[in-house]
Design an enzyme around this catalytic site. Structure first.
Site, PDB file in Angstrom:
ATOM      1  N   GLU A  12     -10.198   3.838   5.961  1.00 48.21           N
ATOM      2  CA  GLU A  12      -9.406   4.281   7.111  1.00 48.21           C
ATOM      3  C   GLU A  12     -10.255   5.008   8.167  1.00 48.21           C
ATOM      4  OE1 GLU A  12      -6.818   2.965   7.717  1.00 48.21           O
ATOM      5  OE2 GLU A  12      -6.052   2.296   5.778  1.00 48.21           O
ATOM      6  N   GLU A  30       0.855  -1.183   0.000  1.00 46.32           N
ATOM      7  CA  GLU A  30       0.000   0.000   0.000  1.00 46.32           C
ATOM      8  C   GLU A  30       0.891   1.232   0.000  1.00 46.32           C
ATOM      9  OE1 GLU A  30      -2.781   0.381   3.260  1.00 46.32           O
ATOM     10  OE2 GLU A  30      -3.850   1.983   2.247  1.00 46.32           O
ATOM     11  N   HIS A  73      -6.971  -2.344  14.927  1.00 46.71           N
ATOM     12  CA  HIS A  73      -7.158  -1.634  13.650  1.00 46.71           C
ATOM     13  C   HIS A  73      -6.906  -2.557  12.454  1.00 46.71           C
ATOM     14  CE1 HIS A  73      -7.011   2.079  11.124  1.00 46.71           C
ATOM     15  NE2 HIS A  73      -6.186   1.338  10.399  1.00 46.71           N
ATOM     16  N   GLU A  74      -5.764  -3.215  12.452  1.00 44.74           N
ATOM     17  CA  GLU A  74      -5.430  -4.055  11.292  1.00 44.74           C
ATOM     18  C   GLU A  74      -6.395  -5.240  11.196  1.00 44.74           C
ATOM     19  OE1 GLU A  74      -3.553  -2.458   9.453  1.00 44.74           O
ATOM     20  OE2 GLU A  74      -2.688  -1.156  10.986  1.00 44.74           O
ATOM     21  N   HIS A 110      -9.665  -4.163   9.673  1.00 44.65           N
ATOM     22  CA  HIS A 110      -9.583  -3.938   8.225  1.00 44.65           C
ATOM     23  C   HIS A 110     -10.025  -5.161   7.432  1.00 44.65           C
ATOM     24  CE1 HIS A 110      -8.107  -0.019   7.228  1.00 44.65           C
ATOM     25  NE2 HIS A 110      -6.943  -0.114   7.842  1.00 44.65           N
ATOM     26  N   ASN A 140      -2.442  -6.472   5.204  1.00 51.38           N
ATOM     27  CA  ASN A 140      -2.425  -7.491   4.155  1.00 51.38           C
ATOM     28  C   ASN A 140      -3.259  -8.709   4.556  1.00 51.38           C
ATOM     29  OD1 ASN A 140      -0.129  -5.925   3.095  1.00 51.38           O
ATOM     30  ND2 ASN A 140       0.914  -6.850   4.842  1.00 51.38           N
ATOM     31  N   GLY A 149       2.651   2.447  10.863  1.00 51.12           N
ATOM     32  CA  GLY A 149       2.386   1.659  12.062  1.00 51.12           C
ATOM     33  C   GLY A 149       2.276   0.171  11.774  1.00 51.12           C
ATOM     34  N   ALA A 150       1.444  -0.172  10.794  1.00 49.27           N
ATOM     35  CA  ALA A 150       1.227  -1.572  10.460  1.00 49.27           C
ATOM     36  C   ALA A 150       0.424  -1.649   9.170  1.00 49.27           C
ATOM     37  CB  ALA A 150       0.468  -2.283  11.577  1.00 49.27           C
ATOM     38  N   MET A 151       0.281  -2.874   8.650  1.00 50.41           N
ATOM     39  CA  MET A 151      -0.384  -3.046   7.356  1.00 50.41           C
ATOM     40  C   MET A 151      -1.257  -4.296   7.357  1.00 50.41           C
ATOM     41  SD  MET A 151      -0.871  -1.842   4.415  1.00 50.41           S
ATOM     42  CE  MET A 151      -2.082  -2.648   3.401  1.00 50.41           C
TER      43      MET A 151
HETATM   44  N1  0A1 Z   1      -3.266   0.760   5.727  1.00 51.18           N
HETATM   45  C1  0A1 Z   1      -2.355   0.918   6.829  1.00 51.18           C
HETATM   46  C2  0A1 Z   1      -1.479   2.102   6.708  1.00 51.18           C
HETATM   47  C3  0A1 Z   1      -0.304   2.002   5.828  1.00 51.18           C
HETATM   48  C4  0A1 Z   1      -0.224   2.799   4.714  1.00 51.18           C
HETATM   49  C5  0A1 Z   1       0.904   2.809   3.919  1.00 51.18           C
HETATM   50  C6  0A1 Z   1       1.948   1.985   4.292  1.00 51.18           C
HETATM   51  O1  0A1 Z   1       3.109   1.989   3.591  1.00 51.18           O
HETATM   52  C7  0A1 Z   1       3.445   3.059   2.850  1.00 51.18           C
HETATM   53  C8  0A1 Z   1       1.872   1.178   5.386  1.00 51.18           C
HETATM   54  C9  0A1 Z   1       0.734   1.174   6.140  1.00 51.18           C
HETATM   55  C10 0A1 Z   1      -3.187   1.165   8.071  1.00 51.18           C
HETATM   56  O2  0A1 Z   1      -4.125   1.942   8.024  1.00 51.18           O
HETATM   57  O3  0A1 Z   1      -2.876   0.607   9.103  1.00 51.18           O
HETATM   58 ZN    ZN Z   2      -5.870   1.508   8.449  1.00 52.69          ZN
END
Ligand code: 0A1
Ligand code: ZN
Length: 879
Positions: free
Chosen positions: A326, A127, A303-304, A307, A271, A267-269
């Site tokens: 978000e 992302e 949060h993750e 998602h 996937n 912070g985190a992702m």
């Molecule tokens: N979707 C993640 C946030 C996130 C966005 C970009 C990143 O890399 C550039 C990494 C994480 C969240 O909302 O936690």
């Molecule tokens: Zn998020």
């Protein structure tokens, strides 16, 4: 790039549907740290019936192309065109199988986007547009397909090979190599792809979902961190249960993986089934992590996880719609934390964060609506506006529709859109249709930037026993938008009599009095509300629970504020009243300071704070929040022209004044809370530690603090108490501060997360000596400019949380910081852009500082080959 902000912009209105469907993406990785080979195979099907052929357009960046073939024919360079980040294969047949092979270089990837190396393992971050750094693909969230991923690697170097979904097969190969294949049954956009390869240890647990699915939960970390995963695992299980109970949402695969890395831009992702986390939001042990860290972990793990439904199952049509996932997911994690901890305390912290970070954004050069209309670099739009203000907009639906109505809307949203890539308008439509209400006007919140102001005036008619509130709304113009409309603003009020009792409320058109909080909904530029049977002039308790992202103006007297602080039933109002009174008093002293007059401590503030400190009924964490004076940046936002040194002096003066007047009470409360009981993780214990350490920070403004801080440091069995004590000793220039710092360093030198704290407490110290200290610390073996956590802990903290250091009158802080932005731009443009935004408020300072900051912005803007990320930030700031 440099001068062409408009030329490089992408516009929301230009959205077009991708002409192809892709059935399945087969990926094959031959894993190596220096270079990795990526082969991809995908089947394209043209949408619609009209055309026989169509161009295939793909995105790619920094890829070394090895080969391309279409329907079994190897393509030569005349069969396709590459321009910038797009590859076009003209006139491909309706059904086309594309095979690609590329090479990427993970170890040299310092931008931490795409495939990169962290310590000894490889991982991905896709992302928003990182997948194009891995392979050629339509890298946009509305192209969804299923992924099958095969990885092959050396077994001893990369024993663990992970990707999304379920492990389908695995096996050994010659020469000590092995392979693993993963299949994710859920179609997903490319930004949710993930891969991890390396030597990682794991902690395992399980969760049985409501319908009986047994889910294996694994947290992968580097071996030495195995004893720090317990809290993250517990948070994950709590989040899974909570989402079933509160949102009726269940997990949908048999596996849930979390991987912790020290090298992460955010912070985190989320996937799919393979979350990747900044280790800061996974690892915790009482001696090494603070209560704030524990709460942060719970929030981000939640949060993750959340998602998975709000983001993954239903995703965004394009990146302009980012707040769709978000804002909604932040709202969900806020509610999760509120249900797990104290709702009132969580609410106050959320409001402080919104006002402190989002309001300045709305008022600055990067101002944008929660759903922006254009961008140059999407990574610059992962903002407090899209996230935190976005969550407040979701909260307003909840306030207006109630929990049941909101959940009806969520249900319809999933019924309609599960498996799709949709828009904020789709979400609004689901909420409106499920509840049979018209939300068209409410929708303006998505397209209008800026922080609305609500001006409140009142009138009490003693003869008629009527009390009238007049609310007027107005949104000042912003950098990005010249005209503003009226918005729908939910506005909860209560009324108190002089004794602090809540009055029953009856509006003129109502037959009976009912309740003591009334939700008013302001829609027009101005509206009046008249309450009847009001026997005395009341104290208005305005904007209970902070019901909209607006600024409220009402000319409160200190006596009224004192009543609210002492008696209001709404924790937010109580806290806000204390903040208002403190702000008022500090800004007054700041003016006196500027005019060469002596500063004074205000007696009503003393009384109010004495009252707070003597309250043994309320949650100690709430009292702690109320006692924390507004920070220097927030105070700066309230001034026409920021007086950096005046604010610092006035705030310090008031804190000292309060401390010396209340010293006996502070010492008593401190002693009572410092009960020598061993550390516990409960929210009650966290609350007591919070108040204890606020008391200590006041005591440190007097001669009674140092000995207590030293004793606390010696006795401490947890990082919250340790850090509060050391930080206090540094701030008051205690002779033992240096010794304490070096002892801390000796103990934690090998621990990267704890060393971040060590950098921060030194970078945050006010005054002129700190810049040199920061320079020295950049040479420390534990520091690395390539590591985002380190950059944030040292450089970010200095620029953004140390106003007297960064804004030193000679401009030394500015020059230093601009050098860092330029240095970082060559390594990690995303982080460089975040750092560059420290200059965003430059126009609000005095002329000499303005000139100095502008010169640094111009210096950055003139750098050759500046990234789009930094260019967008600095050119907007200069406009
Ligand atoms: N979707 C993640 C946030 C996130 C966005 C970009 C990143 O890399 C550039 C990494 C994480 C969240 O909302 O936690
Ligand atoms: Zn998020």
């Amino acid at each position: 790039m440099k001068d062409g902000l408009s030329a490089n912009s992408i516009y929301r209105k230009d959205y077009t549907v991708y002409p192809w469907d892709i059935d399945q993406l087969d990926l094959y990785f031959d894993i190596g740290s220096e270079s990795t080979v990526v082969r991809a195979e995908m089947e394209f099907h043209l949408k619609g019936e009209e055309k026989e052929t169509q161009d295939i357009v793909l995105n790619g960046s920094n890829l070394q192309l090895v080969s391309l073939s279409l329907n079994g024919h190897l393509l030569s360079s005349s069969d396709y065109a590459i321009s910038g980040e797009t590859l076009t294969i003209p006139h491909a047949p309706r059904k086309s199988v594309l095979k690609t092979e590329v090479k990427v270089y993970p170890a040299g990837n310092s931008a931490l986007e795409g495939l990169y190396l962290s310590g000894a393992f490889l991982l991905t971050q896709c992302e928003a547009q990182g997948f194009r750094k891995i392979t050629w693909f339509p890298d946009r969230p509305d192209v969804m397909t299923t992924y099958r991923v095969t990885m092959e690697a050396d077994r001893s170097e990369f024993p663990v090979l992970l990707s999304n979904g379920n492990q389908e097969a695995a096996g050994d190969l010659a020469d000590g190599r092995h392979w693993v294949r993963w299949q994710d049954p859920f179609p997903k956009p490319s930004y949710l792809f993930a891969l991890v390869a390396g030597d990682l240890a794991l902690v395992e647990d399980n969760f049985v979902t409501r319908s009986g699915r047994d889910v294996v939960l694994r947290i992968y970390v580097e071996e030495e961190n195995l004893d720090r995963c317990e809290h993250a695992m517990e948070s994950l299980i709590n989040a899974m249960r909570w989402d079933e109970e509160r949102f009726n949402l269940e997990y949908d695969l048999d596996i849930y993986h979390i991987v912790a890395t020290n090298d992460f831009n955010m912070g985190a992702m989320e996937n799919k089934s393979l979350n990747i986390f900044n280790s800061k939001y996974v690892l915790a042990r009482p001696d090494a992590a603070t209560d704030a860290d524990y709460q942060g972990i719970e929030g981000v793990i939640g949060h993750e996880y959340f998602h998975n439904w709000t983001g993954n199952r239903v995703t965004c049509r394009d990146w302009f719609e980012l707040t769709l996932k978000e804002g909604l997911t932040v709202f969900r994690d806020e509610e999760f934390s509120a249900d797990m901890q104290s709702r009132a305390v969580k609410r106050i912290r959320v409001v402080r964060d919104l006002r402190g970070r989002q309001f300045p954004e709305d008022d600055g050069p990067m101002s944008h609506p929660i759903r922006p209309d254009r961008y140059v670099e999407i990574n610059n739009f992962y903002t407090a506006t899209v996230y935190q203000k976005g969550a407040t907009i979701i909260r307003m639906y909840h306030t207006l529709l109630g929990e049941a109505g909101f959940q009806k809307g969520m249900k319809l949203y999933f019924e309609r859109h599960d498996g799709q890539a949709v828009t904020c308008d789709d979400f609004l439509a689901a909420m409106a249709d499920a509840n049979g209400v018209d939300l068209e006007r409410f929708g303006r919140w998505y397209s209008q930037s800026g922080t609305p102001q609500v001006h409140v005036s009142d009138h009490y008619d003693a003869a008629a026993q009527k009390y009238t509130l007049t609310l007027k709304q107005h949104t000042p113009v912003t950098h990005d938008q010249q005209t503003k409309q009226s918005l729908v603003i939910p506005f909860a009020v209560g009324l108190l009599n002089a004794k602090g009792e809540e009055l029953p409320l009856q509006l003129e058109n109502e037959t009976d009095a009912s309740g003591s909080t009334r939700l008013l909904v302001l829609e027009k530029a101005q509206q009046e509300y008249t309450f009847i049977n009001i026997a005395e002039a009341p104290v208005p308790s305005l904007f209970r629970d902070y019901s909209a992202p607006v600024k409220i103006f009402y000319d409160y007297s200190h006596a009224q504020l004192a009543t609210l602080i002492a008696y209001d039933s709404d924790a937010y109002v109580r806290w806000d009243a204390a903040q208002r009174m403190a702000q008022d008093v500090i800004l007054e002293q700041c003016r006196r300071h500027a005019n060469g007059k002596e500063m004074k401590v205000d007696s009503s503030l003393l009384r109010a704070f004495r009252g707070i400190l003597s309250d043994h009924q309320a949650d100690p964490a709430l009292l702690a929040e109320a006692m924390i004076l507004p920070d220097e940046d927030y105070l700066a936002e309230q001034m026409e022209v920021v007086d950096v040194d005046g604010i610092h002096a006035a705030r310090k003066f008031i804190k000292q004044g309060l401390a010396s007047d209340l010293v006996a009470l502070l010492a008593e409360r401190y002693a009572e809370l410092n009960d020598g009981q061993p550390y516990q993780k409960t929210s009650g214990d966290m609350a007591r530690r919070a108040l204890k350490n606020v008391c200590l920070s006041y005591l440190l403004e007097t001669s009674a603090g140092e000995s207590r801080a030293i004793a606390q440091l010696e006795a401490s069995d947890n990082m919250t108490d340790t850090l509060a004590a050391i930080n206090g000793l540094i701030l008051v220039d205690s002779p033992i501060a240096d010794g304490a710092l070096s002892e801390f360093e000796t103990r934690w030198r090998e621990d990267t997360l704890v060393m971040d704290k060590w950098f921060t407490i030194q970078a945050i110290k006010p005054g002129p000596g700190t810049l040199n200290r920061v320079r020295e610390l950049m040479q420390h073996p534990a520091f690395s400019i390539q590591n985002p956590n380190k950059v944030r802990a040292l450089i970010g903290v200095f620029a953004m949380l140390n106003p007297t250091g960064f804004h030193a009158a000679d401009g030394s802080g500015y020059t230093f910081h601009a050098d860092r932005v330029i240095e970082l731009d060559g390594l990690n443009p995303q982080i460089a852009a975040r750092m560059a935004s420290a200059f965003n408020r430059w126009k609000r300072y005095d002329d000499p500082r303005k000139k100095l900051m502008k010169a640094q912005l111009q210096r950055i803007a003139a750098v050759d080959n500046l990234s789009g990320d930094v260019s967008e930030i600095v050119n907007n700031a200069l406009r």
